[in-house]
Design an enzyme around this catalytic site. Structure first.
Site, PDB file in Angstrom:
ATOM      1  N   GLU A  91      35.323 -52.379 -11.450  1.00 19.10           N
ATOM      2  CA  GLU A  91      35.177 -53.161 -12.005  1.00 19.10           C
ATOM      3  C   GLU A  91      34.962 -52.418 -13.482  1.00 19.10           C
ATOM      4  O   GLU A  91      34.482 -51.481 -13.131  1.00 19.10           O
ATOM      5  CB  GLU A  91      33.836 -53.868 -12.002  1.00 19.10           C
ATOM      6  N   CYS A 109      32.809 -49.036 -20.405  1.00 20.56           N
ATOM      7  CA  CYS A 109      31.988 -48.750 -19.454  1.00 20.56           C
ATOM      8  C   CYS A 109      32.838 -48.224 -17.996  1.00 20.56           C
ATOM      9  O   CYS A 109      33.857 -49.217 -17.407  1.00 20.56           O
ATOM     10  CB  CYS A 109      31.349 -49.861 -19.230  1.00 20.56           C
ATOM     11  N   CYS A 116      27.349 -48.525  -4.607  1.00 18.16           N
ATOM     12  CA  CYS A 116      26.841 -47.326  -4.793  1.00 18.16           C
ATOM     13  C   CYS A 116      25.359 -47.004  -3.441  1.00 18.16           C
ATOM     14  O   CYS A 116      25.288 -47.883  -3.200  1.00 18.16           O
ATOM     15  CB  CYS A 116      25.438 -47.597  -5.817  1.00 18.16           C
ATOM     16  N   CYS A 120      19.350 -49.521  -5.900  1.00 13.07           N
ATOM     17  CA  CYS A 120      17.985 -49.900  -7.184  1.00 13.07           C
ATOM     18  C   CYS A 120      18.202 -51.296  -6.862  1.00 13.07           C
ATOM     19  O   CYS A 120      19.188 -51.781  -6.223  1.00 13.07           O
ATOM     20  CB  CYS A 120      18.469 -49.732  -8.156  1.00 13.07           C
ATOM     21  N   CYS A 123      20.066 -54.077  -9.082  1.00 12.26           N
ATOM     22  CA  CYS A 123      21.580 -53.790  -9.521  1.00 12.26           C
ATOM     23  C   CYS A 123      22.819 -54.712  -8.633  1.00 12.26           C
ATOM     24  O   CYS A 123      22.481 -54.028  -7.286  1.00 12.26           O
ATOM     25  CB  CYS A 123      21.342 -52.300  -9.754  1.00 12.26           C
ATOM     26  N   GLU A 170      27.721 -44.166  -8.918  1.00 14.25           N
ATOM     27  CA  GLU A 170      25.845 -43.229  -9.422  1.00 14.25           C
ATOM     28  C   GLU A 170      27.111 -41.681  -9.451  1.00 14.25           C
ATOM     29  O   GLU A 170      27.717 -41.122  -8.447  1.00 14.25           O
ATOM     30  CB  GLU A 170      24.950 -42.712  -7.870  1.00 14.25           C
ATOM     31  N   LEU A 224      15.722 -45.130 -16.226  1.00 13.85           N
ATOM     32  CA  LEU A 224      14.279 -44.642 -16.514  1.00 13.85           C
ATOM     33  C   LEU A 224      13.612 -46.184 -15.996  1.00 13.85           C
ATOM     34  O   LEU A 224      13.643 -46.092 -14.867  1.00 13.85           O
ATOM     35  CB  LEU A 224      13.411 -44.862 -17.863  1.00 13.85           C
ATOM     36  N   CYS A 342      28.110 -54.716 -14.165  1.00  9.46           N
ATOM     37  CA  CYS A 342      29.221 -53.922 -13.115  1.00  9.46           C
ATOM     38  C   CYS A 342      28.528 -54.357 -12.023  1.00  9.46           C
ATOM     39  O   CYS A 342      27.307 -54.514 -11.505  1.00  9.46           O
ATOM     40  CB  CYS A 342      29.223 -52.642 -13.770  1.00  9.46           C
TER      41      CYS A 342
HETATM   42  N1  SAH Z   1      24.250 -45.501 -11.453  1.00 14.15           N
HETATM   43  C1  SAH Z   1      24.537 -44.947 -12.981  1.00 14.15           C
HETATM   44  C2  SAH Z   1      25.283 -45.472 -13.864  1.00 14.15           C
HETATM   45  C3  SAH Z   1      25.808 -46.502 -13.372  1.00 14.15           C
HETATM   46  S1  SAH Z   1      24.400 -48.121 -13.265  1.00 14.15           S
HETATM   47  C4  SAH Z   1      22.835 -45.245 -13.746  1.00 14.15           C
HETATM   48  O1  SAH Z   1      22.160 -45.659 -12.499  1.00 14.15           O
HETATM   49  O2  SAH Z   1      22.536 -45.154 -14.632  1.00 14.15           O
HETATM   50  C5  SAH Z   1      24.370 -48.274 -14.881  1.00 14.15           C
HETATM   51  C6  SAH Z   1      23.401 -48.687 -15.912  1.00 14.15           C
HETATM   52  O3  SAH Z   1      23.399 -50.858 -15.271  1.00 14.15           O
HETATM   53  C7  SAH Z   1      21.841 -49.069 -15.475  1.00 14.15           C
HETATM   54  O4  SAH Z   1      21.383 -48.002 -16.044  1.00 14.15           O
HETATM   55  C8  SAH Z   1      21.197 -50.547 -15.287  1.00 14.15           C
HETATM   56  O5  SAH Z   1      20.386 -50.250 -16.646  1.00 14.15           O
HETATM   57  C9  SAH Z   1      22.730 -51.685 -15.413  1.00 14.15           C
HETATM   58  N2  SAH Z   1      22.268 -52.643 -14.974  1.00 14.15           N
HETATM   59  C10 SAH Z   1      22.345 -52.752 -13.857  1.00 14.15           C
HETATM   60  N3  SAH Z   1      21.745 -53.633 -13.279  1.00 14.15           N
HETATM   61  C11 SAH Z   1      21.741 -54.139 -14.213  1.00 14.15           C
HETATM   62  C12 SAH Z   1      21.793 -55.749 -15.182  1.00 14.15           C
HETATM   63  N4  SAH Z   1      21.869 -56.811 -13.445  1.00 14.15           N
HETATM   64  N5  SAH Z   1      21.334 -56.571 -16.215  1.00 14.15           N
HETATM   65  C13 SAH Z   1      21.586 -55.538 -16.922  1.00 14.15           C
HETATM   66  N6  SAH Z   1      21.601 -54.006 -16.795  1.00 14.15           N
HETATM   67  C14 SAH Z   1      21.557 -53.687 -15.579  1.00 14.15           C
HETATM   68 FE1  SF4 Z   2      23.553 -47.851  -8.462  1.00 12.55          FE
HETATM   69 FE2  SF4 Z   2      22.988 -47.046 -10.943  1.00 12.55          FE
HETATM   70 FE3  SF4 Z   2      23.376 -49.688  -9.713  1.00 12.55          FE
HETATM   71 FE4  SF4 Z   2      21.232 -47.141  -9.785  1.00 12.55          FE
HETATM   72  S1  SF4 Z   2      21.793 -48.769 -11.084  1.00 12.55           S
HETATM   73  S2  SF4 Z   2      22.288 -49.213  -7.594  1.00 12.55           S
HETATM   74  S3  SF4 Z   2      21.410 -45.405  -9.221  1.00 12.55           S
HETATM   75  S4  SF4 Z   2      25.067 -47.797  -9.717  1.00 12.55           S
END
Ligand code: SAH
Ligand code: SF4
Length: 366
Positions: A91, A109, A116, A120, A123, A170, A224, A342
Site C-alpha cells: 500500500e 507514504c 512487517c 507491534c 499495527c 520497517e 515511540l 497502512c
Molecule cells: N515501521 C516504521 C514505519 C512504518 S509504521 C515505524 O514503526 O515507524 C509508521 C507509523 O504508522 C507508526 O508510527 C504508527 O504511528 C502508524 N500506525 C500504525 N498503525 C496505526 C493505526 N492503527 N492508527 C494510526 N497510526 C498507525
Molecule cells: Fe512494523 Fe512499524 Fe507496524 Fe511496528 S508500527 S509493526 S515496526 S510497520
C-alpha cells in the site's frame, strides 16, 4: 529481462556499458527518461539512438507496480493498493496539504517491506507478519505511480513534495535496498528529492539507525508510542528489545543537519498511554533530545484491542506537553472515510471484507 527501475545510476551505467557497449552519457539520458520523464517505453526516448533503443527493448524493461485499486477520501487522501511482480500486495498513500499560497501539494507514504516482522500490537501491518523485503525499484515504483496519477510532470515545480517511509514495513530492517532507494531519490537528474524532503520512520533498530545517521540521506522519525520501557514492551514487544533509555541516549548524539530535528511519533491509545502521568514521563524522556513530537490519533482497526483516546484526554495530553516546552503537533486524521492507515487495505483484502472499514491516515505531513 532487466527491470531498469531497479538499478541505481552507477548500476545502470555499468550495465549499459557491459551489455550494450554504450557510453556513460547514454545511461544518464536513459536515467532521466525513467525518473524525470517517467517513460515506460524505450521508443519514446527521442535523444537515444534507434539502435540503442532496439537493443534496450531486447534486453530490458521498465516495469512499475500495478494499481489494483485506489480509494479516495473526501479530503483528497488517496490510497493505492499495488501489485508487485511476484503477486505481493502493498500500500501507498498520498496525502494532500495546501501551501501558503493555497496551492495543493502532496506527501506520499511509502512501503518498504511486504508485511512487517516487528509485530507491534496496534499495527495492521505488524499483525500480518513478514513476507519479504521490497527492492529499491519497488519502493521507488510507488513514487512513479503516484507522480503519474497526479500528472506531476514538471520537475521544476513538483506537486509531490515529501516522501515518508511510514507505510508497510520497517525500513531499517531493509537497509540495503533503503540506501539504494534514498541515494537514487537524492539524484538531481532523477527524482531529485533532497534529504530534507525525505523522512524515514523507524520503531528503533540500533544498527540501521547508526547507518542512516552516518549517511544523512533522509530525516529521521522514531515511533515511540510509550513513555516507559514497561509499556513499550507491552505494545511494541519486539522493538522494545532495544531498551528505551538506550534508544534515547543514541538519539541524543544522532547526527543532525542544521535546523533538522528528530520527529517522535506517539500514537494515542485510549486509556493505555494517554494519561497526564504518561505525558509527564514523555516530556521527561524526550525533553533533552533535539526533536519534535507528533501526537497521532489512533484509528481503530477491526479486531484491535485498542481504541482511540477521548478528545478531552488528547487535548489535555497535548496541552501538558506544551506547558513543558515540548514542540507538539497533533496530527489531524486524514482519509477518515477510507481505510487509509497502512496495512489495513491489504488486511481487508485478505479477510475478504466486502467494504472498507473506517480508518484514517495519520501519517504526518510536513
Ligand atoms: N515501521 C516504521 C514505519 C512504518 S509504521 C515505524 O514503526 O515507524 C509508521 C507509523 O504508522 C507508526 O508510527 C504508527 O504511528 C502508524 N500506525 C500504525 N498503525 C496505526 C493505526 N492503527 N492508527 C494510526 N497510526 C498507525
Ligand atoms: Fe512494523 Fe512499524 Fe507496524 Fe511496528 S508500527 S509493526 S515496526 S510497520
Amino acid at each position: 529481462m532487466r527491470n531498469l527501475v531497479n538499478l541505481t545510476l552507477p548500476e545502470l551505467t555499468a550495465w549499459m556499458q557491459a551489455e550494450l557497449g554504450e557510453p556513460v552519457f547514454r545511461a544518464a539520458q536513459v536515467w532521466q527518461w525513467i525518473w524525470q520523464k517517467m517513460a515506460r517505453d524505450f521508443e519514446v526516448m527521442s535523444n537515444v539512438s534507434k539502435t540503442c533503443r532496439v537493443r534496450l527493448a531486447e534486453s530490458a524493461c521498465i516495469v512499475w507496480p500495478q494499481i489494483v485499486s485506489t480509494e479516495q477520501s473526501r479530503d483528497g487522501t488517496t490510497k493505492f493498493l499495488l501489485l508487485l511482480d511476484d503477486g505481493a500486495l502493498i500500500e501507498s498513500v498520498l496525502i494532500p496539504s495546501d501551501d501558503r499560497k493555497g496551492k495543493r501539494r502532496w506527501t506520499q507514504c511509502l512501503s518498504s517491506q511486504v508485511g512487517c516482522a516487528m509485530g507491534c500490537t496496534f499495527c495492521a501491518t505488524g499483525q500480518m507478519g513478514f513476507e519479504r523485503n521490497m527492492t529499491m525499484g519497488e519502493m521507488l515504483g510507488q513514487v512513479l505511480v503516484a507522480r503519474d496519477w497526479l500528472d506531476d510532470t514538471r520537475p521544476d515545480r513538483p506537486l509531490l513534495r515529501n516522501l515518508v517511509f511510514m507505510g508497510m514495513g520497517e525500513p531499517l530492517l531493509n537497509m540495503r535496498e533503503l540506501l539504494r532507494a534514498l541515494t537514487s531519490l537524492n539524484d538531481g537528474k532523477g527524482l531529485n528529492f533532497s534529504p530534507r524532503r525525505l523522512t524515514v520512520s523507524t520503531c528503533g533498530i540500533e544498527k540501521g539507525l547508526s547507518v542512516l545517521g552516518q549517511n544523512g540521506l533522509a530525516y529521521l522519525a522514531v515511533s515511540l508510542h510509550a513513555p516507559n520501557q514497561r509499556l513499550r514492551e507491552r505494545i511494541m514487544p519486539k522493538a522494545a528489545r532495544w531498551p528505551l533509555d538506550k534508544l534515547i541516549t543514541t538519539l541524543k548524539s544522532y547526527p543532525l543537519k542544521t535546523r533538522e530535528r528528530i520527529t517522535f511519533e506517539y500514537l494515542l491509545l485510549g486509556d493505555v498511554n494517554d494519561s497526564l502521568e504518561h505525558a509527564r514521563e514523555l516530556a521527561h524522556l524526550v525533553g533533552d533530545v533535539k526533536g519534535k513530537l507528533n501526537l497521532i490519533v489512533y484509528n481503530q482497526t477491526t479486531g484491535s484491542p485498542y481504541a482511540a483516546s477521548d478528545t478531552e484526554r488528547i487535548l489535555a495530553f497535548e496541552q501538558y506537553l506544551w506547558s513543558r516546552h515540548i514542540t507538539v503537533v497533533l496530527r489531524k486524521s486524514k482519509g477518515q472515510d477510507i481505510n487509509a492507515a497502512c496495512g489495513q487495505l491489504k488486511a481487508d483484502r485478505r479477510s475478504q471484507a466486502a467494504k472498507f472499514s473506517r480508518r484514517s491516515c495519520s501519517h504526518f505531513i510536513k
